[in-house]
Design a protein around this motif. Structure first.
Motif, mmCIF file in Angstrom:
data_model
loop_
_atom_site.group_PDB
_atom_site.id
_atom_site.type_symbol
_atom_site.label_atom_id
_atom_site.label_comp_id
_atom_site.label_asym_id
_atom_site.label_seq_id
_atom_site.Cartn_x
_atom_site.Cartn_y
_atom_site.Cartn_z
ATOM 1 N N ASN A 274 0.853 -1.183 0.000
ATOM 2 C CA ASN A 274 0.000 0.000 0.000
ATOM 3 C C ASN A 274 0.899 1.246 0.000
ATOM 4 N N ILE A 275 0.637 2.184 -0.888
ATOM 5 C CA ILE A 275 1.501 3.362 -0.971
ATOM 6 C C ILE A 275 0.705 4.602 -0.608
ATOM 7 N N ILE A 276 1.202 5.348 0.388
ATOM 8 C CA ILE A 276 0.526 6.600 0.753
ATOM 9 C C ILE A 276 1.283 7.757 0.111
ATOM 10 N N GLU A 277 0.600 8.450 -0.792
ATOM 11 C CA GLU A 277 1.246 9.548 -1.516
ATOM 12 C C GLU A 277 1.065 10.833 -0.727
ATOM 13 N N ASN A 278 1.963 11.067 0.234
ATOM 14 C CA ASN A 278 1.794 12.258 1.075
ATOM 15 C C ASN A 278 2.867 13.310 0.828
ATOM 16 N N GLY A 279 3.467 13.266 -0.369
ATOM 17 C CA GLY A 279 4.474 14.273 -0.718
ATOM 18 C C GLY A 279 3.825 15.624 -0.999
ATOM 19 N N LYS A 280 4.666 16.682 -0.958
ATOM 20 C CA LYS A 280 4.139 18.028 -1.206
ATOM 21 C C LYS A 280 4.211 18.393 -2.687
ATOM 22 N N THR A 281 4.987 17.607 -3.455
ATOM 23 C CA THR A 281 5.135 17.895 -4.885
ATOM 24 C C THR A 281 4.928 16.603 -5.680
ATOM 25 N N PHE A 282 4.711 16.768 -6.985
ATOM 26 C CA PHE A 282 4.571 15.591 -7.841
ATOM 27 C C PHE A 282 5.844 14.747 -7.766
ATOM 28 N N GLU A 283 6.995 15.428 -7.782
ATOM 29 C CA GLU A 283 8.265 14.693 -7.767
ATOM 30 C C GLU A 283 8.429 13.881 -6.482
#
Ligand code: IMP
Length: 197
Positions: free
Chosen positions: A39-48
């Motif tokens: 399971n991947i949580i996408e909690n970054g502030k930018t697309f990169e």
């Protein structure tokens, strides 16, 4: 053939990127080829940042060099929103239609043109280094949806140089000019050079 995982389960993205890899010496496998995907949580502030999070988690799990991407829409009059929240702009499990409705609602009161761009950050990770590449398509938003192709914000977005929305464009035509195609073409060239493929 060098094996690379594309960290996505999105069939549209897999088709688009596989097409770019024909005769590249790279064999693409995707998360559809595994049944124990973390399971991947996408909690970054930018697309990169989000693309890096995905690539690292998948490399760490399977120990195979991994490409990933994160993308979305950035609207000038909304200071870059929906940005990294594009998929969940109207809420956690929002549909494309709900996201589009919220966007139109937020744009009420702003004069036309509503300038916007689709942005894609594509990343490769081999366990040691990251390679990153970005692509964007500029255009403007219209005030009621048009077209049935594509997904997401396509029915509201007219790419520069066109007078139809991305959802009225033929799939192949859209893919040729897409932010993802631009980012991945550059990324694949960089991978081939760096990894001597
Ligand atoms: P992701 O890269 O799959 O996380 O995409 C995030 C969200 O950005 C999608 O759910 C769409 O709402 C939007 N998006 C990304 N690329 C496109 C596109 O090519 N057309 C329309 N919407 C897009």
């Amino acid at each position: 053939m060098r094996k690379i995982i594309f960290a996505t389960q999105n069939k549209g993205k897999i088709k688009e990127v596989s097409h770019l890899l024909s005769s590249s010496g790279i064999q693409l496998i995707s998360l559809l080829d595994f049944d124990d995907v973390p399971n991947i949580i996408e909690n970054g502030k930018t697309f990169e940042e989000n693309a890096k999070i995905k690539a690292k988690i998948i490399f760490d799990k399977y120990k195979i060099p991994t490409m990933s991407d994160d993308s979305g829409l950035s609207v000038d009059q909304l200071d870059g929103s929906p940005g990294v929240f594009s998929a969940r702009y109207a809420g956690e499990n929002a549909t494309d239609e709900e996201n589009n409705d919220k966007l139109l609602c937020d744009l009420k009161g702003f004069p036309e043109p509503h300038l916007a761009k689709f942005i894609c950050s594509a990343v490769y990770y081999n366990g040691i280094n990251f390679i990153t590449s970005n692509g964007e398509v500029k255009g403007k938003l219209i005030s009621s949806p048009r077209g049935k192709n594509g997904f997401g914000y396509d029915p509201l977005f007219i790419p520069n140089g066109y007078n139809v929305t991305s959802a009225e464009l033929d799939m192949n035509e859209k893919n040729k000019i897409s932010h993802r195609a631009i980012a991945f073409k550059k990324l694949i060239n960089l991978i081939q050079t760096t990894e001597n493929i």
